[in-house]
Design an enzyme around this catalytic site. Structure first.
Site, PDB file in Angstrom:
ATOM      1  N   GLU A 157     -17.199 -44.344 -29.157  1.00 52.95           N
ATOM      2  CA  GLU A 157     -18.489 -43.648 -29.176  1.00 52.95           C
ATOM      3  C   GLU A 157     -19.167 -43.731 -27.810  1.00 52.95           C
ATOM      4  OE1 GLU A 157     -17.306 -45.879 -31.250  1.00 52.95           O
ATOM      5  OE2 GLU A 157     -18.278 -45.861 -33.203  1.00 52.95           O
ATOM      6  N   CYS A 162     -22.333 -49.760 -31.671  1.00 51.98           N
ATOM      7  CA  CYS A 162     -22.270 -48.319 -31.412  1.00 51.98           C
ATOM      8  C   CYS A 162     -23.290 -47.568 -32.246  1.00 51.98           C
ATOM      9  CB  CYS A 162     -20.873 -47.796 -31.720  1.00 51.98           C
ATOM     10  SG  CYS A 162     -19.687 -48.418 -30.562  1.00 51.98           S
ATOM     11  N   TRP A 210      26.904 -51.407 -29.356  1.00 49.44           N
ATOM     12  CA  TRP A 210      25.664 -50.976 -29.951  1.00 49.44           C
ATOM     13  C   TRP A 210      26.009 -50.137 -31.157  1.00 49.44           C
ATOM     14  CZ3 TRP A 210      21.261 -52.868 -27.998  1.00 49.44           C
ATOM     15  CH2 TRP A 210      21.243 -53.302 -26.693  1.00 49.44           C
ATOM     16  N   THR A 230      18.898 -65.451 -34.311  1.00 48.00           N
ATOM     17  CA  THR A 230      19.110 -64.258 -33.494  1.00 48.00           C
ATOM     18  C   THR A 230      19.035 -64.598 -32.004  1.00 48.00           C
ATOM     19  OG1 THR A 230      18.518 -62.686 -35.210  1.00 48.00           O
ATOM     20  CG2 THR A 230      18.079 -62.002 -32.951  1.00 48.00           C
ATOM     21  N   SER A 273      12.551 -73.324 -37.195  1.00 46.68           N
ATOM     22  CA  SER A 273      12.120 -74.492 -37.974  1.00 46.68           C
ATOM     23  C   SER A 273      12.756 -75.788 -37.488  1.00 46.68           C
ATOM     24  CB  SER A 273      12.437 -74.279 -39.460  1.00 46.68           C
ATOM     25  OG  SER A 273      13.814 -74.372 -39.686  1.00 46.68           O
TER      26      SER A 273
HETATM   27  N1  LIG Z   1      21.275 -55.080 -36.644  1.00 46.61           N
HETATM   28  C1  LIG Z   1      20.092 -55.496 -36.225  1.00 46.61           C
HETATM   29  O1  LIG Z   1      19.135 -54.733 -36.176  1.00 46.61           O
HETATM   30  C2  LIG Z   1      19.925 -56.943 -35.813  1.00 46.61           C
HETATM   31  C3  LIG Z   1      18.697 -57.357 -35.263  1.00 46.61           C
HETATM   32  C4  LIG Z   1      18.556 -58.695 -34.912  1.00 46.61           C
HETATM   33  C5  LIG Z   1      19.612 -59.578 -35.109  1.00 46.61           C
HETATM   34  N2  LIG Z   1      20.785 -59.139 -35.610  1.00 46.61           N
HETATM   35  C6  LIG Z   1      21.926 -60.058 -35.796  1.00 46.61           C
HETATM   36  O2  LIG Z   1      21.630 -60.951 -36.828  1.00 46.61           O
HETATM   37  C7  LIG Z   1      22.416 -62.126 -36.625  1.00 46.61           C
HETATM   38  C8  LIG Z   1      21.630 -63.304 -37.137  1.00 46.61           C
HETATM   39  O3  LIG Z   1      21.402 -63.084 -38.504  1.00 46.61           O
HETATM   40  P1  LIG Z   1      21.235 -64.273 -39.503  1.00 46.61           P
HETATM   41  O4  LIG Z   1      21.119 -63.682 -40.842  1.00 46.61           O
HETATM   42  O5  LIG Z   1      22.247 -65.311 -39.212  1.00 46.61           O
HETATM   43  O6  LIG Z   1      19.848 -64.891 -39.017  1.00 46.61           O
HETATM   44  P2  LIG Z   1      18.373 -64.349 -38.994  1.00 46.61           P
HETATM   45  O7  LIG Z   1      18.051 -63.606 -40.221  1.00 46.61           O
HETATM   46  O8  LIG Z   1      18.082 -63.692 -37.689  1.00 46.61           O
HETATM   47  O9  LIG Z   1      17.589 -65.729 -38.977  1.00 46.61           O
HETATM   48  C9  LIG Z   1      17.819 -66.708 -39.959  1.00 46.61           C
HETATM   49  C10 LIG Z   1      17.227 -68.000 -39.465  1.00 46.61           C
HETATM   50  O10 LIG Z   1      15.821 -67.922 -39.506  1.00 46.61           O
HETATM   51  C11 LIG Z   1      15.305 -69.201 -39.738  1.00 46.61           C
HETATM   52  N3  LIG Z   1      14.439 -69.193 -40.903  1.00 46.61           N
HETATM   53  C12 LIG Z   1      13.417 -70.056 -41.046  1.00 46.61           C
HETATM   54  N4  LIG Z   1      12.785 -69.861 -42.180  1.00 46.61           N
HETATM   55  C13 LIG Z   1      13.419 -68.842 -42.829  1.00 46.61           C
HETATM   56  C14 LIG Z   1      13.197 -68.208 -44.065  1.00 46.61           C
HETATM   57  N5  LIG Z   1      12.204 -68.577 -44.882  1.00 46.61           N
HETATM   58  N6  LIG Z   1      14.054 -67.241 -44.427  1.00 46.61           N
HETATM   59  C15 LIG Z   1      15.064 -66.855 -43.604  1.00 46.61           C
HETATM   60  N7  LIG Z   1      15.307 -67.428 -42.402  1.00 46.61           N
HETATM   61  C16 LIG Z   1      14.486 -68.425 -42.016  1.00 46.61           C
HETATM   62  C17 LIG Z   1      16.478 -70.140 -39.982  1.00 46.61           C
HETATM   63  O11 LIG Z   1      16.757 -70.771 -38.763  1.00 46.61           O
HETATM   64  P3  LIG Z   1      16.104 -72.197 -38.426  1.00 46.61           P
HETATM   65  O12 LIG Z   1      16.640 -73.108 -39.465  1.00 46.61           O
HETATM   66  O13 LIG Z   1      16.544 -72.462 -37.049  1.00 46.61           O
HETATM   67  O14 LIG Z   1      14.625 -72.022 -38.556  1.00 46.61           O
HETATM   68  C18 LIG Z   1      17.573 -69.185 -40.330  1.00 46.61           C
HETATM   69  O15 LIG Z   1      18.840 -69.660 -40.002  1.00 46.61           O
HETATM   70  C19 LIG Z   1      22.712 -62.218 -35.179  1.00 46.61           C
HETATM   71  O16 LIG Z   1      24.084 -62.263 -34.992  1.00 46.61           O
HETATM   72  C20 LIG Z   1      22.141 -60.934 -34.601  1.00 46.61           C
HETATM   73  O17 LIG Z   1      23.064 -60.309 -33.733  1.00 46.61           O
HETATM   74  C21 LIG Z   1      20.949 -57.848 -35.973  1.00 46.61           C
END
Ligand SMILES: NC(=O)c1ccc[n+]([C@@H]2O[C@H](COP(=O)([O-])OP(=O)(O)OC[C@H]3O[C@@H](n4cnc5c(N)ncnc54)[C@H](OP(=O)(O)O)[C@@H]3O)[C@@H](O)[C@H]2O)c1
Length: 372
Positions: A57, A89, A175, A201, A239
């Protein structure tokens, strides 16, 4: 019900268009646009650009000057009534002597919530509310959700093949989608207040999770200056304190928030903040983590993580919108799946979504869907 003229509609559509000019910069404040018209002539236009700077505004009134006396102000959000970093405003509109204010919606901020309208009406100004309210709400999903519930608006980004796979069994995933989809992701990142990811990740990919000017589409580069590029906060769920200072995201400009269950002893610079949240069987309590982010002014969260976090967020009804990019590829049954939702044994338990938009982005499909 209040009826509005065609001219009113045209002016409010213009105000909405102007409001979008702040979509990369206003956070944690809302996007707001304003047009001032006298008779059928526009005499002032403005939008809110950045928190702490003048509201829409004020910009429009500055342009209109004394001509604003007796004019109509079209605003996408109720004019504010409180002294924040800038004066109210509503007061500015009263002082200059506008005769009518049309606003798209009431401000959900409890500090305003109808008080701006009342101030204007008490000063004898006609106030008409509700023109293009849905469009005005769509400008500020994060701000509105935070004001109503204390929680942020959560967009979950996913990228997969046509058969819903995200990586080969050996983890290779770069990719899946093409450059246009990646550029589109940059726009969503830029509009968010925080990009949420995980230790898993970061450890797997060492991503930068930032906004890169050269990857923004030309249409965005045209009306947004590089010097104003805003880096969303990067919020990493960690965590078990597995993320370390050598990871790439800490070497790039911008703030990083680590969501942890206990303080780590690493030597973090000024740009890193550790926020302590309660634990859960899977790591951290996601509801508490999102609430803490919202309390820290991060109202609009863009999630880029793996299948585990995506699954937890969906299971706990914490996703407001799912944005799925699907590439015209088939990755087969050995590949990794998109969302780790576990234990479903009946179709009645299967989460359902309403698709709000399907767009071809380069060679990929972008689906926007809202959980039912
Ligand atoms: N395609 C895509 O768009 C995309 C995007 C990003 C990543 N990625 C891929 O995803 C892969 C990783 O996937 P991911 O399933 O292993 O891991 P994620 O979903 O990225 O993360 C899981 C981690 O998050 C933490 N976490 C803490 N609290 C949680 C909760 N309440 N619920 C879930 N997770 C929690 C834990 O780690 P802590 O115990 O250390 O806290 C757990 O191991 C990687 O290889 C990456 O390349 C793909």
């Amino acid at each position: 019900m209040k009826t509005f003229s065609d001219f009113d509609s045209r002016m409010m559509r213009r105000a909405l268009e102007l409001a979008a000019g702040g979509r990369f910069t206003t956070a944690p404040n809302p996007n707001v646009g304003c047009v001032i018209a006298k008779g059928e002539k526009v005499i002032g236009e403005g939008f809110h650009f950045r928190a702490g700077e003048p509201h829409a505004e004020v910009h429009a009134l500055r342009q209109a000057g004394e001509r604003a006396k007796g004019a109509t102000a079209y605003v996408t959000l109720e004019p504010c009534s409180h002294y924040g970093r800038t004066p109210p405003c509503a007061e500015a509109l009263i002082n200059i002597g506008v005769s009518r204010v049309v606003c798209a919606m009431v401000d959900p901020n409890p500090q305003v919530a109808g008080r701006g309208i009342k101030m204007l009406e008490d000063a004898g100004i006609q106030v008409d509310v509700g023109l293009y309210s849905a469009e005005a709400e769509a400008l500020n999903p994060g701000f509105i959700k935070k004001m109503h519930s204390g929680m942020p608006y959560v967009q979950l980004k996913l990228a997969a093949s046509l058969d819903g796979r995200t990586a080969l069994a050996n983890g290779e995933s770069k990719w899946i989608t093409g450059p246009d989809a990646r550029s589109d992701v940059q726009v969503f990142r830029a509009m968010s207040s925080a990009i949420l990811s995980t230790s898993a990740t970061v450890l797997a990919d060492d991503p930068s999770l930032n906004v890169r000017w050269e990857q923004l589409p030309e249409s965005v580069q045209k009306d947004y200056q590089k010097a104003n590029l805003h880096q969303p906060v990067r919020a990493i769920i960690d965590s078990q304190n597995r993320v370390k200072p050598h990871h790439q995201l800490f070497s790039l400009p911008g703030k990083v928030v680590l969501l942890r269950t206990q303080q780590g002893t690493e030597d973090w610079g000024d740009e890193v903040e550790q926020l302590i949240v309660p634990g859960s069987s899977e790591g951290i309590d996601l509801t508490a983590a999102l609430k803490v982010l919202a309390e820290n002014g991060l109202h609009h969260i863009w999630v880029e993580a793996g299948a585990s976090l995506a699954g937890s967020l969906v299971e706990q009804n914490l996703v407001d919108e799912l944005i799925l990019y699907q590439a015209p590829k088939l990755m087969g049954a050995d590949s990794r799946s998109l969302i780790a939702i576990r234990g479903l044994t009946a179709m009645s338990e299967v989460p359902e979504l309403n698709i709000s938009d399907v767009t071809l982005v380069g060679r990929d499909i972008r689906i926007r869907a809202i959980p039912v």
